[in-house]
Design an enzyme around this catalytic site. Structure first.
Site, PDB file in Angstrom:
ATOM      1  CE1 TYR A 461      -3.417  -2.852   0.933  1.00 22.87           C
ATOM      2  CE2 TYR A 461      -1.916  -3.338   2.734  1.00 22.87           C
ATOM      3  CZ  TYR A 461      -2.987  -3.689   1.952  1.00 22.87           C
ATOM      4  OH  TYR A 461      -3.647  -4.874   2.185  1.00 22.87           O
ATOM      5  CG  HIS A 462       4.240   1.292   1.359  1.00 19.92           C
ATOM      6  ND1 HIS A 462       5.180   0.419   1.879  1.00 19.92           N
ATOM      7  CD2 HIS A 462       3.375   1.539   2.366  1.00 19.92           C
ATOM      8  CE1 HIS A 462       4.879   0.138   3.141  1.00 19.92           C
ATOM      9  NE2 HIS A 462       3.780   0.804   3.459  1.00 19.92           N
ATOM     10  N   PRO A 463       2.304   3.274  -2.827  1.00 23.13           N
ATOM     11  CG  PRO A 463       0.321   4.130  -3.710  1.00 23.13           C
ATOM     12  CD  PRO A 463       0.853   3.218  -2.638  1.00 23.13           C
TER      13      PRO A 463
END
Ligand code: FAD
Length: 524
Positions: A461-463
């Site tokens: 969940y780290h774009p």
């Protein structure tokens, strides 16, 4: 319409911090615009409920294009749409990354971003329940604490990790990141603490601060090479808001490049395909998209008290009565950092582990008690891109991550699976582990494990990195976060990371907000 000195688009981990900090100077009129609502629903407050926000109306629910190295799978990315942004949806692990990340950024041209230069800003943002120290602050707006009710299974999980040779580390944000232990979390007394709590709530009392929530920014207006304001849709009405000094985009790694491209800043050919007039031809806008692939191994256990029991009335009463019990869990309670191969400057793998079954972003359940050992490839090198799907500002972007385009990433992940299998088998953990659910017995060889990863890997969940700091040749913004080629326009969010940090990305996004505010205020 009203005029402001600064307009910040997006009230997430970085935007809320920036707008809040700018408004501390009473001489600056600040407008913070957020597409989502201001209300903080109960499942945002309750830490263990974070995944229940997924695919609800407070989720942008981004879906990638078919991923070329994942058997064509379309990957779902939750992204929070509310004041606080993803700090109101995330798993609350407080990790700054490795000192090497920031020193690497500075070495590659991001002047001012070395570890020694950013450490004071991390400390300034932080109110750590352990108190002030060389590495920590104790009077900042962001509450950080140790897990309030660590699960009994956590010690067994850590025992398993230690039995495979990993050392205990009491502070991953201290002198060294390496090793395993409990994660500190962005909580205050057992409840989630967001950037909306820490920065927007105090700012909202100031006369020079305005927040527009439920207000979708449709575009940035650029006149004669300068950003002059934004077009907003709120409650079916369209308005224009003028920025006397600057517009700052803090809409996150998907929507910030979208807004840049809609404003004519991006790859010229791509903009023309969508009928957009080119203001600045910059092929780097939307490029370099990075995240950390995440594979979650799951095991059945004989241990009692896992989060399978968290939804009981007893636990709800405990939580509502005094912020105690299983619902205070952020799920990924323990873990740490290790190397999957020698010779790397920073550990390339993060373990995120907790007393719960976690599969398919939490959408799947299991009927027996289980625990998860997640492998987040924080040394991932593969890069993708964000492109426009259409010139409609309400359309979702076209994102492709290209996870595992680099074969070294897959080797690291398979090594990681061997490591978690050893952990599950070792020490006190081995004694309470009864069955491997995922990868499962069918994944015997390295080739099987690789196929299993391609079928079921998600991301952490780290774009990041889609409007990275760099020169005009390889970046989108300069080290002061000013967009190349346009005056009065900056970016401040996870898009500007030159490379993705080795760890979770909320604290680094908060850092970007703090640093942007410091740089803007220093300009007078
Ligand atoms: C499920 C999940 C778990 C995570 N777990 C962790 C964790 O445990 N620890 C950690 O450190 N990190 C974690 N992260 C990552 C971390 O939260 C993000 O990297 C960070 O919040 C990104 O900050 P940002 O400011 O770049 O963007 P965001 O926080 O996403 O903020 C962007 C804001 O802009 C708004 N916006 C977007 N477009 C528009 C528009 N057109 N008009 C108006 N407003 C707009 C959005 O609604 C949003 O509020 C997690 C993230 C998620 C989703």
């Amino acid at each position: 319409m009203a005029n402001f000195d600064y307009i910040v688009v997006g009230a997430g981990s970085a935007g809320a911090v920036l707008a809040g900090r700018l408004s501390e100077d009473p001489n600056r009129k600040v407008l913070l615009v957020e597409a989502g609502a201001r209300r903080k629903p109960l499942n945002v407050r309750i830490p263990a409920a974070f995944a229940s926000q997924f695919k609800t109306k407070i989720d942008w629910a981004v879906h990638t294009e078919p991923e070329p190295h994942l058997d064509g799978r379309i990957i779902y990315h939750p992204r929070a749409k509310l004041v606080g942004g993803c700090s109101a949806m995330n798993a609350m692990i407080y990790i700054r990354g490795n000192a090497e990340d920031y020193d690497g950024w500075a070495k590659d041209g991001a002047t001012g971003w070395s570890y020694d230069e950013v450490l004071p800003l991390f400390k300034r943002s932080e109110c750590n329940s352990r108190g002030a120290s060389t590495f920590h602050g104790a009077d900042g707006p962001l509450h950080i604490e140790d897990p309030r009710n660590p699960n009994p299974l956590d010690e067994a999980l850590l025992e398993g990790m230690v039995a495979t040779g990993l050392a205990r580390n009491p502070d991953f944000n201290g002198a060294s990141q390496e090793g395993v232990g409990y994660y500190q979390v962005t909580h205050r007394k057992g409840e989630r603490w967001t950037t909306a709590d820490g920065y927007v709530r105090p700012a909202a009392k100031r006369a020079n601060f305005t927040i527009l929530a439920g207000a979708h920014v449709l575009g940035v207006r650029v006149r004669d090479g300068r950003a002059v304001g934004i077009e907003v849709e709120q409650g079916g009405r369209r308005t224009f808001h003028r920025a006397e000094r600057e517009v700052v985009l803090s809409a996150g790694a998907f929507n910030t490049p979208q807004l840049l491209m809609l404003a004519g800043i991006g790859p010229a050919d791509h903009l023309r395909e969508h009928g957009i007039d080119v203001v600045v031809d910059n092929p780097n806008v939307g490029q370099n998209l990075m995240d950390h692939p995440l594979y979650v191994a799951n095991y059945e256990t004989t241990a009692a008290g896992t989060l399978a029991e968290a939804e009981s009335p007893v636990q709800l009463v405990k939580y509502l009565g005094g912020r105690r019990g299983l619902l205070t869990s952020n799920v990924g309670e323990v873990g740490g950092f290790f190397h999957t191969r020698p010779g790397l400057a920073a550990p390339d793998m993060q373990l995120i582990s907790g007393p719960a079954y976690f599969w398919d972003n939490g959408f799947q359940t299991h009927d027996k008690p289980a625990y998860a050992l997640g492998l987040s490839l924080v040394g991932s090198q593969s890069k993708g891109s964000v492109r426009l799907r259409s010139s409609d500002p309400k359309a979702q972007v076209r994102a492709t991550f290209n996870y595992f385009a680099e074969t070294a990433d897959m080797d690291a992940m398979v090594n990681g699976i061997e490591m978690v299998r050893a952990i599950a088998d070792s020490g006190g953990l081995g004694r309470v582990t009864t069955k491997e659910l995922h990868p499962g017995p069918a994944a015997r060889t390295r080739a099987d494990a690789e196929a299993e990863i391609r079928r079921n890997v998600i991301h952490t969940y780290h774009p990041s990195c889609t409007a990275r700091i760099g020169s005009e040749a390889d970046g989108v913004v300069d080290p002061e976060l000013r967009v190349h080629g346009v005056a009065g326009l900056r970016v401040a969010d996870a898009s500007v990371f030159p490379t993705i940090p080795h760890g979770n990305t909320h604290a680094p996004a908060v850092l970007v907000g703090e640093k942007a505010a410091e740089m803007i205020r220093a300009e007078g």
